[in-house]
Design a protein around this motif. Sequence first.
Motif, PDB file in Angstrom:
ATOM      1  N   LEU A   1      66.480  46.246  48.598  1.00  9.73           N
ATOM      2  CA  LEU A   1      67.506  46.703  47.607  1.00  9.73           C
ATOM      3  C   LEU A   1      66.769  47.830  46.731  1.00  9.73           C
ATOM      4  N   GLY A   2      67.709  48.171  45.695  1.00 11.88           N
ATOM      5  CA  GLY A   2      66.960  48.848  44.678  1.00 11.88           C
ATOM      6  C   GLY A   2      67.640  50.135  44.372  1.00 11.88           C
ATOM      7  N   HIS A   3      68.306  50.714  43.627  1.00 10.97           N
ATOM      8  CA  HIS A   3      68.766  52.199  43.752  1.00 10.97           C
ATOM      9  C   HIS A   3      68.778  52.554  42.306  1.00 10.97           C
ATOM     10  N   GLU A   4      68.593  51.806  41.162  1.00 12.66           N
ATOM     11  CA  GLU A   4      68.483  52.225  39.770  1.00 12.66           C
ATOM     12  C   GLU A   4      67.176  52.480  39.588  1.00 12.66           C
ATOM     13  N   PHE A   5      66.450  53.637  39.680  1.00 10.54           N
ATOM     14  CA  PHE A   5      65.205  53.724  39.431  1.00 10.54           C
ATOM     15  C   PHE A   5      64.469  55.026  39.063  1.00 10.54           C
ATOM     16  N   THR A   6      63.071  54.758  38.252  1.00  9.05           N
ATOM     17  CA  THR A   6      62.495  55.984  38.147  1.00  9.05           C
ATOM     18  C   THR A   6      60.881  55.884  38.860  1.00  9.05           C
ATOM     19  N   GLY A   7      60.569  56.898  38.805  1.00  9.14           N
ATOM     20  CA  GLY A   7      59.112  56.734  39.533  1.00  9.14           C
ATOM     21  C   GLY A   7      58.153  58.115  39.518  1.00  9.14           C
ATOM     22  N   GLU A   8      57.031  58.066  40.161  1.00 13.31           N
ATOM     23  CA  GLU A   8      56.260  59.107  40.218  1.00 13.31           C
ATOM     24  C   GLU A   8      56.073  59.574  41.695  1.00 13.31           C
ATOM     25  N   VAL A   9      56.221  61.082  41.883  1.00 14.25           N
ATOM     26  CA  VAL A   9      55.987  61.376  43.257  1.00 14.25           C
ATOM     27  C   VAL A   9      54.430  61.380  43.716  1.00 14.25           C
ATOM     28  N   VAL A  10      54.236  60.940  45.014  1.00  9.13           N
ATOM     29  CA  VAL A  10      52.997  60.658  45.345  1.00  9.13           C
ATOM     30  C   VAL A  10      52.643  61.428  46.739  1.00  9.13           C
ATOM     31  N   GLU A  11      53.846  61.774  47.294  1.00 12.50           N
ATOM     32  CA  GLU A  11      53.532  62.606  48.586  1.00 12.50           C
ATOM     33  C   GLU A  11      54.909  63.441  48.746  1.00 12.50           C
ATOM     34  N   THR A  12      54.594  64.598  49.236  1.00 12.42           N
ATOM     35  CA  THR A  12      56.037  65.399  49.530  1.00 12.42           C
ATOM     36  C   THR A  12      56.189  65.902  50.872  1.00 12.42           C
ATOM     37  N   GLY A  13      57.299  66.086  51.503  1.00 16.72           N
ATOM     38  CA  GLY A  13      57.355  66.477  52.882  1.00 16.72           C
ATOM     39  C   GLY A  13      57.146  67.927  52.845  1.00 16.72           C
ATOM     40  N   LEU A  14      56.953  68.540  54.218  1.00 13.29           N
ATOM     41  CA  LEU A  14      56.796  69.751  54.427  1.00 13.29           C
ATOM     42  C   LEU A  14      57.292  70.955  53.902  1.00 13.29           C
ATOM     43  N   ASP A  15      58.888  70.673  54.000  1.00 12.56           N
ATOM     44  CA  ASP A  15      59.786  71.566  53.435  1.00 12.56           C
ATOM     45  C   ASP A  15      60.230  71.437  51.763  1.00 12.56           C
ATOM     46  N   VAL A  16      59.474  70.309  51.240  1.00 10.61           N
ATOM     47  CA  VAL A  16      59.966  70.175  49.856  1.00 10.61           C
ATOM     48  C   VAL A  16      59.352  71.230  48.805  1.00 10.61           C
ATOM     49  N   ARG A  17      60.064  71.614  47.974  1.00 11.00           N
ATOM     50  CA  ARG A  17      59.647  72.703  47.310  1.00 11.00           C
ATOM     51  C   ARG A  17      59.813  72.722  45.816  1.00 11.00           C
ATOM     52  N   ARG A  18      60.801  71.810  45.451  1.00 13.33           N
ATOM     53  CA  ARG A  18      61.066  71.736  43.876  1.00 13.33           C
ATOM     54  C   ARG A  18      60.299  70.527  43.104  1.00 13.33           C
ATOM     55  N   PHE A  19      59.666  69.910  44.092  1.00 14.85           N
ATOM     56  CA  PHE A  19      58.816  68.682  43.457  1.00 14.85           C
ATOM     57  C   PHE A  19      57.449  68.754  43.839  1.00 14.85           C
ATOM     58  N   LYS A  20      56.316  68.110  43.097  1.00 11.55           N
ATOM     59  CA  LYS A  20      55.116  68.136  43.482  1.00 11.55           C
ATOM     60  C   LYS A  20      54.526  66.867  43.205  1.00 11.55           C
ATOM     61  N   ILE A  21      53.368  66.532  43.719  1.00 11.20           N
ATOM     62  CA  ILE A  21      52.663  65.194  43.433  1.00 11.20           C
ATOM     63  C   ILE A  21      52.323  64.947  41.991  1.00 11.20           C
ATOM     64  N   GLY A  22      52.856  63.910  41.319  1.00 12.41           N
ATOM     65  CA  GLY A  22      52.668  63.496  39.874  1.00 12.41           C
ATOM     66  C   GLY A  22      53.889  63.756  39.075  1.00 12.41           C
ATOM     67  N   ASP A  23      54.888  64.511  39.582  1.00  7.03           N
ATOM     68  CA  ASP A  23      56.123  64.699  38.797  1.00  7.03           C
ATOM     69  C   ASP A  23      56.822  63.437  38.652  1.00  7.03           C
ATOM     70  N   ARG A  24      57.219  63.176  37.260  1.00 10.50           N
ATOM     71  CA  ARG A  24      57.960  62.109  36.847  1.00 10.50           C
ATOM     72  C   ARG A  24      59.570  62.237  37.179  1.00 10.50           C
ATOM     73  N   VAL A  25      60.246  61.336  38.050  1.00  3.01           N
ATOM     74  CA  VAL A  25      61.365  61.538  38.445  1.00  3.01           C
ATOM     75  C   VAL A  25      62.529  60.415  38.367  1.00  3.01           C
ATOM     76  N   VAL A  26      63.776  60.644  38.460  1.00  2.36           N
ATOM     77  CA  VAL A  26      64.671  59.776  38.339  1.00  2.36           C
ATOM     78  C   VAL A  26      65.611  59.968  39.679  1.00  2.36           C
ATOM     79  N   ILE A  27      66.025  58.828  40.248  1.00  5.21           N
ATOM     80  CA  ILE A  27      66.697  59.013  41.645  1.00  5.21           C
ATOM     81  C   ILE A  27      67.962  58.807  41.613  1.00  5.21           C
ATOM     82  N   GLU A  28      68.830  59.881  42.233  1.00  7.66           N
ATOM     83  CA  GLU A  28      70.102  59.754  42.510  1.00  7.66           C
ATOM     84  C   GLU A  28      70.222  59.122  43.986  1.00  7.66           C
ATOM     85  N   PRO A  29      70.757  57.919  43.811  1.00  6.18           N
ATOM     86  CA  PRO A  29      70.580  57.111  45.128  1.00  6.18           C
ATOM     87  C   PRO A  29      71.433  57.687  46.302  1.00  6.18           C
ATOM     88  N   ALA A  30      72.739  58.048  45.816  1.00  7.17           N
ATOM     89  CA  ALA A  30      73.791  58.637  46.957  1.00  7.17           C
ATOM     90  C   ALA A  30      73.839  59.985  47.149  1.00  7.17           C
TER      91      ALA A  30
END
Length: 344
Positions: A56-85
């Motif tokens: 479980l757990g859908h209300e959260f903040t965190g830090e990006v540590v890895e990105t998929g090949l097509d990810v363009r807008r975020f990079k490792i180290g970014d501080r993020v908040v997650i929209e779960p749906a």
Amino acid sequence: MKAAVFYGTRDIKVEDVKKPDLKSDEVLVVPKVVGICGSDFHIFTGHWKIETPLILGHEFTGEVVETGLDVRRFKIGDRVVIEPAVTCGTCYYCNSIDSNNYFCENRPTVGFTQDGAFADFVKVPEKGLHRLPENLDFEKGALVEPLACAIRGSDRSEVQPGDYVIVLGAGPIGLLLTLLTRLRGAARVVVTEPNTKRREMASGLGADLALDPGKEDVKARSREIFNGRDADVVIEAVGSKTTTEQSFVLTRPGGRVCIVGLCPQGTPVAIPDSFEAFYIKELTIAGSSCSPRGTFERAIRLLAADRIDISNFITHRYGLDDLDKALTMIAGGKEPAIKVVISP
Ligand SMILES: [Zn+2]
Ligand SMILES: [Zn+2]
């Protein structure tokens, strides 16, 4: 990695599980602060059913540590908040004219239909990520999701400047709705809540009257400050049969009932004098169940601009190992918790 896996009613085990593999459009996040939502609590106690096992757990903040090949807008180290749906992008509603992710027929959701953030790592689709502004710390950021839900509720309440409003319940969502109702220009706001500490908090956040519904006549006491009238708008933020039904009784003819609280699954709600309520009283009912696209951005803006004060919201902090202890504490209802968070 370590994760708190939910197996069924009141059964959560912290154990070693496989770290998630990323698809090309996904991002791996280390969760920093994860809020416990009323819905997590309903799932934990068996009042809402989901497919298990699940983290479980859908209300959260965190830090990006890895990105998929097509990810363009975020990079490792970014501080993020997650929209779960997020939207599936392919169903009728995702492609219909009003294009509202709210009604997506698949609606993949972190922490509900796929593993969530009570873990060392969580994978999230890129389109579910928002950048956390510099002046928002990880804790405040963890309140973006509940605030986004409250913004939806506030939108649906359609409170107008000068309205008399009753908010039933002063949990995190009820308190956020109290703040937003004030912001919309309500003339008077009455909050009902059995817990003393929460009532005090509601008063501190601008409620004109904070009533104990077990001890006071809410209708009569509200009328004292509503110029002898009933509420223009009643916002239900408890999620119980009693308060949902009470909403209709407290609303004036032609008024609006906004249901934001989540009742246990299958709760039969009986609207008092239901035909008259619709037909003679012409009540409007507006439900609001989560945070459609756009509400996250607005929640982030409100918090970053310091337009509402949520500094006292987080009252309890636990580590990942103590998630079941935290949920059991909430279920016991003895401690006056507002928002309980986990730092994995
Ligand atoms: Zn939530
Ligand atoms: Zn869809």
